[in-house]
Design a protein around this motif. Structure first.
Motif, PDB file in Angstrom:
ATOM      1  N   CYS A 118       9.533  72.282  59.499  1.00 49.81           N
ATOM      2  CA  CYS A 118       9.769  70.877  59.131  1.00 49.81           C
ATOM      3  C   CYS A 118       9.891  70.770  57.611  1.00 49.81           C
ATOM      4  O   CYS A 118       9.075  71.312  56.869  1.00 49.81           O
ATOM      5  CB  CYS A 118       8.615  70.024  59.646  1.00 49.81           C
ATOM      6  SG  CYS A 118       8.685  68.338  59.058  1.00 49.81           S
ATOM      7  N   LEU A 119      10.900  70.067  57.142  1.00 53.43           N
ATOM      8  CA  LEU A 119      11.159  69.955  55.698  1.00 53.43           C
ATOM      9  C   LEU A 119      10.377  68.818  55.054  1.00 53.43           C
ATOM     10  O   LEU A 119      10.514  68.557  53.862  1.00 53.43           O
ATOM     11  CB  LEU A 119      12.660  69.747  55.466  1.00 53.43           C
ATOM     12  CG  LEU A 119      13.579  70.817  56.067  1.00 53.43           C
ATOM     13  CD1 LEU A 119      15.033  70.438  55.892  1.00 53.43           C
ATOM     14  CD2 LEU A 119      13.308  72.170  55.430  1.00 53.43           C
TER      15      LEU A 119
ATOM     16  N   CYS B 266      10.764  65.567  55.227  1.00 54.24           N
ATOM     17  CA  CYS B 266      11.775  64.707  54.586  1.00 54.24           C
ATOM     18  C   CYS B 266      11.141  63.426  54.046  1.00 54.24           C
ATOM     19  O   CYS B 266      10.253  62.850  54.689  1.00 54.24           O
ATOM     20  CB  CYS B 266      12.842  64.316  55.588  1.00 54.24           C
ATOM     21  SG  CYS B 266      13.562  65.725  56.413  1.00 54.24           S
TER      22      CYS B 266
ATOM     23  N   PRO C  21      12.432  60.372  56.741  1.00 54.87           N
ATOM     24  CA  PRO C  21      12.553  61.176  57.960  1.00 54.87           C
ATOM     25  C   PRO C  21      13.378  60.483  59.052  1.00 54.87           C
ATOM     26  O   PRO C  21      12.947  59.475  59.616  1.00 54.87           O
ATOM     27  CB  PRO C  21      11.103  61.372  58.398  1.00 54.87           C
ATOM     28  CG  PRO C  21      10.318  60.327  57.702  1.00 54.87           C
ATOM     29  CD  PRO C  21      11.094  59.809  56.550  1.00 54.87           C
ATOM     30  N   SER C  22      14.541  61.041  59.323  1.00 51.09           N
ATOM     31  CA  SER C  22      15.403  60.437  60.341  1.00 51.09           C
ATOM     32  C   SER C  22      14.794  60.567  61.733  1.00 51.09           C
ATOM     33  O   SER C  22      15.045  59.756  62.618  1.00 51.09           O
ATOM     34  CB  SER C  22      16.778  61.091  60.315  1.00 51.09           C
ATOM     35  OG  SER C  22      16.633  62.485  60.170  1.00 51.09           O
ATOM     36  N   CYS C  23      13.928  61.589  61.920  1.00 52.67           N
ATOM     37  CA  CYS C  23      13.297  61.779  63.225  1.00 52.67           C
ATOM     38  C   CYS C  23      12.473  60.549  63.610  1.00 52.67           C
ATOM     39  O   CYS C  23      12.438  60.154  64.777  1.00 52.67           O
ATOM     40  CB  CYS C  23      12.401  63.015  63.189  1.00 52.67           C
ATOM     41  SG  CYS C  23      11.186  62.966  61.863  1.00 52.67           S
TER      42      CYS C  23
ATOM     43  N   ILE D 229       6.197  61.457  62.522  1.00 51.99           N
ATOM     44  CA  ILE D 229       6.432  62.853  62.912  1.00 51.99           C
ATOM     45  C   ILE D 229       6.115  63.830  61.771  1.00 51.99           C
ATOM     46  O   ILE D 229       5.321  64.764  61.963  1.00 51.99           O
ATOM     47  CB  ILE D 229       7.869  63.007  63.476  1.00 51.99           C
ATOM     48  CG1 ILE D 229       7.969  62.231  64.802  1.00 51.99           C
ATOM     49  CG2 ILE D 229       8.228  64.478  63.703  1.00 51.99           C
ATOM     50  CD1 ILE D 229       9.365  62.043  65.362  1.00 51.99           C
ATOM     51  N   PRO D 230       6.664  63.626  60.551  1.00 51.36           N
ATOM     52  CA  PRO D 230       6.288  64.579  59.498  1.00 51.36           C
ATOM     53  C   PRO D 230       4.778  64.569  59.236  1.00 51.36           C
ATOM     54  O   PRO D 230       4.188  65.612  58.930  1.00 51.36           O
ATOM     55  CB  PRO D 230       7.071  64.102  58.269  1.00 51.36           C
ATOM     56  CG  PRO D 230       7.717  62.824  58.638  1.00 51.36           C
ATOM     57  CD  PRO D 230       7.685  62.668  60.124  1.00 51.36           C
TER      58      PRO D 230
ATOM     59  N   CYS E 256      17.060  65.053  63.738  1.00 53.56           N
ATOM     60  CA  CYS E 256      16.278  65.877  62.788  1.00 53.56           C
ATOM     61  C   CYS E 256      17.248  66.530  61.809  1.00 53.56           C
ATOM     62  O   CYS E 256      18.263  67.098  62.201  1.00 53.56           O
ATOM     63  CB  CYS E 256      15.480  66.921  63.565  1.00 53.56           C
ATOM     64  SG  CYS E 256      14.784  68.198  62.505  1.00 53.56           S
ATOM     65  N   ILE E 257      16.891  66.465  60.536  1.00 51.48           N
ATOM     66  CA  ILE E 257      17.793  66.941  59.481  1.00 51.48           C
ATOM     67  C   ILE E 257      18.096  68.440  59.627  1.00 51.48           C
ATOM     68  O   ILE E 257      19.192  68.905  59.316  1.00 51.48           O
ATOM     69  CB  ILE E 257      17.181  66.592  58.097  1.00 51.48           C
ATOM     70  CG1 ILE E 257      18.254  66.427  57.060  1.00 51.48           C
ATOM     71  CG2 ILE E 257      16.117  67.521  57.665  1.00 51.48           C
ATOM     72  CD1 ILE E 257      18.926  65.104  57.155  1.00 51.48           C
ATOM     73  N   VAL E 258      17.141  69.190  60.159  1.00 47.92           N
ATOM     74  CA  VAL E 258      17.333  70.639  60.341  1.00 47.92           C
ATOM     75  C   VAL E 258      18.484  70.911  61.321  1.00 47.92           C
ATOM     76  O   VAL E 258      19.163  71.931  61.240  1.00 47.92           O
ATOM     77  CB  VAL E 258      16.011  71.288  60.832  1.00 47.92           C
ATOM     78  CG1 VAL E 258      16.178  72.777  61.092  1.00 47.92           C
ATOM     79  CG2 VAL E 258      14.913  71.071  59.803  1.00 47.92           C
TER      80      VAL E 258
ATOM     81  N   ILE F  97      10.072  69.094  67.971  1.00 47.11           N
ATOM     82  CA  ILE F  97       9.081  68.024  67.802  1.00 47.11           C
ATOM     83  C   ILE F  97       8.286  67.800  69.104  1.00 47.11           C
ATOM     84  O   ILE F  97       7.058  67.667  69.090  1.00 47.11           O
ATOM     85  CB  ILE F  97       9.780  66.725  67.352  1.00 47.11           C
ATOM     86  CG1 ILE F  97      10.530  66.968  66.039  1.00 47.11           C
ATOM     87  CG2 ILE F  97       8.778  65.573  67.216  1.00 47.11           C
ATOM     88  CD1 ILE F  97      11.508  65.872  65.644  1.00 47.11           C
TER      89      ILE F  97
END
Ligand code: FAD
Ligand code: SF4
Length: 473
Positions: free
Chosen positions: A50-51, A53, A56-58, A68-69, A111-113, A122
């Motif tokens: 996980c970056l 972010c 976080p778009s998630c 989530i992050p 998710c950006i990844v 996730i």
């Protein structure tokens, strides 16, 4: 700055940690859960992907906006107890959601990844922290407000009813759940099979609510044994209706009444809730077909076709009138079904069932289809191809083509506005119905949807009920 960049590269190099699971040929013959869950080491490694972010778009992709992050960071640090508490802030049933949510079209899709590779797992991480807490946690109860003296009746114990009950008990109200079946959990116990969602997870969640003071009355069909007005007369200050959409739909084609043709709802209820799969410990009758056809391609159809395999089918086939692209089931369920040997007949539609002299189904006639222009659902309409008639042999048919609103309670309640399909009309921002003191949410409002959406609706209604009981609005 350079260090940040190096870290990012490293994270991107970590592959998504695979979920260990039972081999297809083994699991197709048992009802044990298919995935085993991530190990502690694999979960921490996955969390490292996980970056974190800043935007976080998630979170925006999650219907209940779990941080989530936030929970992934705590997991990565080995702070599992804090991590699950972070999830609980927004989601009361993470062990359930980690297993059954369609993450691939929600948080993980955005998710950006995923832009450059495979998204952070996730759902698997949510499942890990929830399972860790259930197995190793101290079972501490969350803090509860002082008693308010207000009584709330929750009708239905599916994910929406459980969410409402869980939220309102913490705000100090007195909550009773009324459930028609002998066991609470809604679709989580009668629909989704053990191999996807073990029932001890659902009973753990219900038990957690009971320990907090929620009362659960089973075998209580509201609308038959007691009306909503009688509940108010008994002193309830507010009522939440989370009765789901459990009325099976049929195809209305010739031969549908032959013996050996079940609605998915009845078939799965017999197997899951009535434990037919545990014969002879439970003697619930069920037909164990050798040559099974399931009609439809949603999660319900996948669950039915996979249950049929586990009950001894030699052939389990899914017949669906659209193409693979339109299949509504979760990707993981389709993948698992195929691995286990379920065969798919796409662009194929039944026209009639064939029975023998004893009235038992022995076959199905159908037509091949092609896709035309999009219909009102936005999906391309299947059209029959002339001269493409075919016949398939079978000894069991499971009809999984959707479900509708059960009219038992809604039609017997005065003052409750329904739409043309019989679903309850509510105010979107509050869940209030047209009847004073009554809220509704979940499938009985939206039609068949998902666990997380039913829970989201429950949370909105719980907040509104609390305002109404506290401030009168
Ligand atoms: P329900 O879960 O339907 O619960 C309603 C409860 O109300 C039931 O227990 C019912 O007995 C009770 N009730 C009804 N009438 C009365 C009455 N008059 N008095 C008292 N009690 C009453 N969603 C996902 O997100 N992922 C999946 O993988 C998935 N798989 C599914 C598989 C199957 C087989 C099915 C059927 C559904 C699946 N869904 C899945 C959909 C999801 O389960 C539902 O959207 C969700 O359970 C709806 O929750 P709910 O609380 O509104 O209703
Ligand atoms: Fe982590 Fe993906 Fe969410 Fe970014 S979008 S915070 S990488 S899970």
């Amino acid at each position: 700055m350079a260090e940040e960049g190096t870290k990012k590269v490293k994270k991107e190099k970590i592959p998504r940690q695979p979920m260990p699971e039972q081999a297809p040929e083994v699991r197709a013959k048992n009802f044990d859960e298919v995935p085993f869950g991530l190990s502690r080491k694999a979960a921490i490694k996955e969390a490292e992907r996980c970056l974190q972010c800043k935007k976080p778009s998630c979170v925006a992709g999650c219907p209940v906006e779990v941080d989530i992050p936030g929970f992934i960071k705590l997991l990565k640090e080995g702070e599992f107890a804090k991590s699950i508490r972070k999830v609980w802030e927004r989601n009361a049933l993470p062990a359930v959601c980690g297993r059954v949510c369609p993450q691939e079209i929600q948080c993980e899709e955005v998710c950006i990844v995923a832009k450059k590779g495979v998204p952070v797992a996730i759902g698997n991480l949510e499942r890990f922290v929830a399972d860790h807490e259930r197995m190793h946690g101290k079972g501490e109860l969350p803090p509860k407000a002082e008693p308010t003296g207000k009584k709330i009746a929750v009708v239905g114990s599916g994910p929406s009813g459980l969410t409402v009950a869980g939220d309102l008990i913490l705000k100090g109200h007195d909550v009773t759940i009324f459930e028609a079946f002998h066991s609470p959990g809604g679709v989580l116990v009668y629909g989704i099979p053990e191999f996807r969602l073990p029932k001890d997870i659902v009973s753990h969640e219900v038990n957690f609510l009971e320990r907090q003071g929620v009362k659960v009355e089973c075998n209580a069909v509201v609308g038959r044994i007691i009306s909503l007005n009688e509940l108010f007369e008994e002193g309830y200050d507010a009522i939440y209706l989370g009765v789901g959409a459990g009325l099976p739909r049929f195809l209305n084609i010739p031969g549908e009444n032959f013996i050996g043709i079940f609605s998915a709802n009845e078939y799965l209820t017999r197997s899951n809730l009535m434990k037919a799969y545990l014969f002879p410990e439970y003697d619930t009758p069920i037909i164990k077909g050798k040559n099974v056809i399931t009609l439809g391609a949603g999660n319900v159809a996948m669950d039915s076709a996979r249950t049929a395999l586990r009950l001894g089918a030699e052939k389990s086939r899914i017949v669906y009138r659209r193409s693979r692209k339109e299949v509504p089931a979760r990707t993981a369920e389709v993948h698992h079904a195929e691995e286990e040997g379920v065969e798919f007949f796409f662009l194929t539609s039944p026209t009639k069932f064939i029975g023998n002299e004893k009235g038992r189904v022995i076959g199905m006639e159908g037509l091949k289809m092609e896709l035309g222009e999009p219909d009102e659902s936005g999906r391309r309409r299947p059209l029959p191809i002339k001269g493409s008639e075919f016949e398939l042999e079978c000894d069991l048919v499971i009809i999984a083509v959707g479900a509708g609103a059960n009219p038992l309670l809604t039609k017997s309640t005065e003052g409750l506005d329904l739409n043309k399909w019989g679903y309850i009309i509510t105010e979107e921002e509050t869940g209030k119905t047209s009847k004073k003191g009554v809220w509704a949410g979940g499938d009985i409002v939206t039609g068949s949807a998902t666990v997380i959406l039913a829970m989201g609706a429950g949370r909105i209604a719980a907040n509104s009920i609390h305002s109404y009981l506290t401030w009168g609005w």
